[in-house]
Design a protein around this motif. Structure first.
Motif, PDB file in Angstrom:
ATOM      1  N   LYS A  22       0.971  -1.374   0.199  1.00  0.00           N
ATOM      2  CA  LYS A  22       0.391  -0.124  -0.290  1.00  0.00           C
ATOM      3  C   LYS A  22       0.849   1.329   0.069  1.00  0.00           C
ATOM      4  N   LYS A  25       2.218   1.978  -3.473  1.00  0.00           N
ATOM      5  CA  LYS A  25       0.660   2.261  -4.365  1.00  0.00           C
ATOM      6  C   LYS A  25       1.432   3.959  -4.854  1.00  0.00           C
ATOM      7  N   SER A  66       3.211  -1.357 -11.366  1.00  0.00           N
ATOM      8  CA  SER A  66       1.909  -1.574 -10.111  1.00  0.00           C
ATOM      9  C   SER A  66       1.136  -2.512 -10.539  1.00  0.00           C
ATOM     10  N   LYS A  70      -0.479  -5.232  -7.970  1.00  0.00           N
ATOM     11  CA  LYS A  70      -2.363  -5.397  -7.578  1.00  0.00           C
ATOM     12  C   LYS A  70      -2.311  -6.594  -7.491  1.00  0.00           C
TER      13      LYS A  70
END
Length: 86
Positions: A22, A25, A66, A70
């Motif tokens: 997280k 991100k 990314s 995910k």
């Protein structure tokens, strides 16, 4: 990371891994925004050149990474949910 290795991690290690994903991100979004800012600046000041192409390539690499993060995040969530159910 393979699903077999996710099942070998403890709950705390999974939570730490999820938290770091997280945080990644936020870092990825910042890098992509910075790259596009550099592209806009380079296009306005110098036109199309090396400094306007390289940040686009860099942003593509960050975006691709990314997407992999995910998928890993989804696998970690599934593993955590399966441990709660058991």
């Amino acid at each position: 990371m393979k699903p077999e290795s996710l099942s070998q991690l403890t709950d705390q290690e999974l939570e730490i891994k999820l938290k770091s994903l997280k945080n990644n991100k936020i870092i990825d979004a910042t890098l992509i925004g910075l790259s596009f800012g550099i592209v806009c600046y380079a296009l306005i000041n110098k036109g199309l050149g090396l400094f306007s192409i390289l940040p686009i390539i860099f942003a593509y690499i960050v975006l691709r990474n990314s997407k992999n993060n995910k998928l890993l995040e989804n696998e970690i969530q599934k593993e955590m949910n399966s441990r709660i159910i058991k």
